[in-house]
Design an enzyme around this catalytic site. Structure first.
Site, PDB file in Angstrom:
ATOM      1  CB  THR A 239      -3.957 -23.365 -55.102  1.00  0.00           C
ATOM      2  OG1 THR A 239      -3.844 -23.814 -54.351  1.00  0.00           O
ATOM      3  CG2 THR A 239      -5.649 -23.555 -55.139  1.00  0.00           C
ATOM      4  CB  CYS A 240      -0.010 -21.940 -57.543  1.00  0.00           C
ATOM      5  SG  CYS A 240      -0.318 -21.771 -59.151  1.00  0.00           S
ATOM      6  CG  ASP A 241      -0.575 -21.811 -50.661  1.00  0.00           C
ATOM      7  OD1 ASP A 241       0.065 -23.239 -49.789  1.00  0.00           O
ATOM      8  OD2 ASP A 241      -0.469 -21.045 -50.264  1.00  0.00           O
TER       9      ASP A 241
END
Length: 382
Positions: free
Chosen positions: A320-322
């Protein structure tokens, strides 16, 4: 042999995938029943609420620890009678208490005056048990539960008295030594503290009969663990010594019931170099089943087909983009680990898919059921 089977399943169903073996769950249930005297098993539904697991435990005679209206609804839909449910969450919405009571549930956990008042107003004359905290055990468990849940022994005695005044029926005391606890003696310490509350309740004319020992029994990850039989022996001896041999002993296994019944397979989708660090990214991460890695849970990890290869240090991260989506900042993996390799995380049957989200639109692991430890074809896909 297991990894070969997991590789075939991953090819057939894609990744990430959680493979569960119901036979292992059955063995875990029967082991607890056999080894704890005068016991009643309340499976902690929150650990893994898949209907196939719930149906198996229902048929084995298990009771269930529930934490919410949806968990109650799921069990009712499967034909589980309300007397086999305990509302063990000490933080309940009043409307959920009403729902539980209207559907026949009469057993509730508390650790505060306000919770008692909510139950007295919405579930009159119900059975309650008071949860105490287990101070000093934080270092012995990978996932301590002391601060948010439970109360002191002195306060618990006051709650027992208040519950009786409100017309409720105090039946016992519960505790939780922390999830993935490594010291059997902690159960002894907690039961000794429970005995003080029992004695004070008796002086008030209140005869309690149930000790809820919660969960906390560990499964094998990266550390050595005590045998379940050893913990059960401590519970048995402590109950006899401090409470009495006729006491009903409730167990609320979650991790120890389903944890070692599951293996998660995830694919490597990227390998990169950042300074001196080797990074590997997989299609399951913190937001898609591996949330517990951000605390202290260290799963055993293998790369299928590279089990005997020499290893080096990697950072293992999710898709994910986290930036929180990193499972391990220092994990030993085969040196050649790269795109399309299959990673297996063992003993992931508990608190994985239950924690999953669809963050970034990425799908959580699917669950399939397979006899992992015998040569048989897969029996079911869900």
């Amino acid at each position: 042999m297991i990894n070969k089977k997991l590789k075939k399943l991953a090819k057939n169903f894609g990744t990430p995938v959680l493979v569960m073996d119901l036979d292992v769950i059955k063995e875990n249930y029967e082991k607890l029943v056999k080894n704890v005297k005068n016991s009643r098993i309340y499976y902690a539904v929150k650990a893994n609420s898949h209907v196939e697991i719930l149906k198996l435990l229902r048929d084995l005679g298990s009771y269930f620890d529930v934490a919410s209206k949806p968990e109650i609804e799921k069990l009712l839909s499967l034909g589980v009678e309300p007397h086999r449910m305990s509302f063990g969450n000490t933080i309940k919405k009043a409307s959920d208490i009403v729902f539980a009571y209207e559907n026949g549930i009469r057993m509730f956990a508390v650790d505060s005056e306000m919770e008692l008042e909510k139950i007295a107003s919405n579930a009159p004359s119900s059975d309650i048990y008071v949860r105490i905290s287990t101070n000093g055990m934080e270092d012995d468990a990978d996932w301590p539960l002391t601060r948010k849940f439970g109360t002191s022994v002195d306060h618990a005695i006051k709650l027992v008295k208040y519950a009786s005044k409100l017309g409720l029926n105090p039946i016992g005391v519960s505790f939780h030594v922390g999830s993935q606890n490594y010291r059997p003696d902690n159960w002894q310490v907690a039961i000794r503290e429970v005995s003080v509350i029992f004695e004070e309740a008796k002086r008030m004319g209140i005869d309690m009969y149930m000790v809820n020992t919660g969960g906390g029994m560990p499964v094998k990850y990266s550390k050595e663990i005590p045998q379940i039989e050893e913990i059960c022996d401590v519970i048995n001896k402590s109950i006899v010594e401090y409470i009495g041999e006729d006491t009903l002993v409730v167990l609320e296994p979650g991790r120890s019931m389903v944890g070692n019944a599951g293996a998660m397979v995830t694919s490597v989708i990227l390998r990169s170099k950042k300074g001196d660090e080797n990074w590997v990214y997989t299609d399951a991460g913190v937001f898609h089943g591996l949330t517990e890695t951000i605390q202290n849970i260290k799963y055993e990890v293998e790369v299928i087909g590279k089990e005997r290869e020499s290893k080096c240090s990697f950072v293992l991260a999710g898709p994910t983009c986290d930036s929180v989506d990193v499972m391990y900042y220092d994990i030993e993996l085969p040196e050649s680990t790269t795109m399309d390799d299959l990673l297996v995380l063992y003993n992931t049957g508990a608190y994985t898919t239950e924690y999953s989200t669809n963050f970034n639109g990425i799908q959580s692991p699917k669950i399939i059921f397979e006899k992992l430890f015998v040569k048989e074809e897969m029996v079911e896909e869900v």
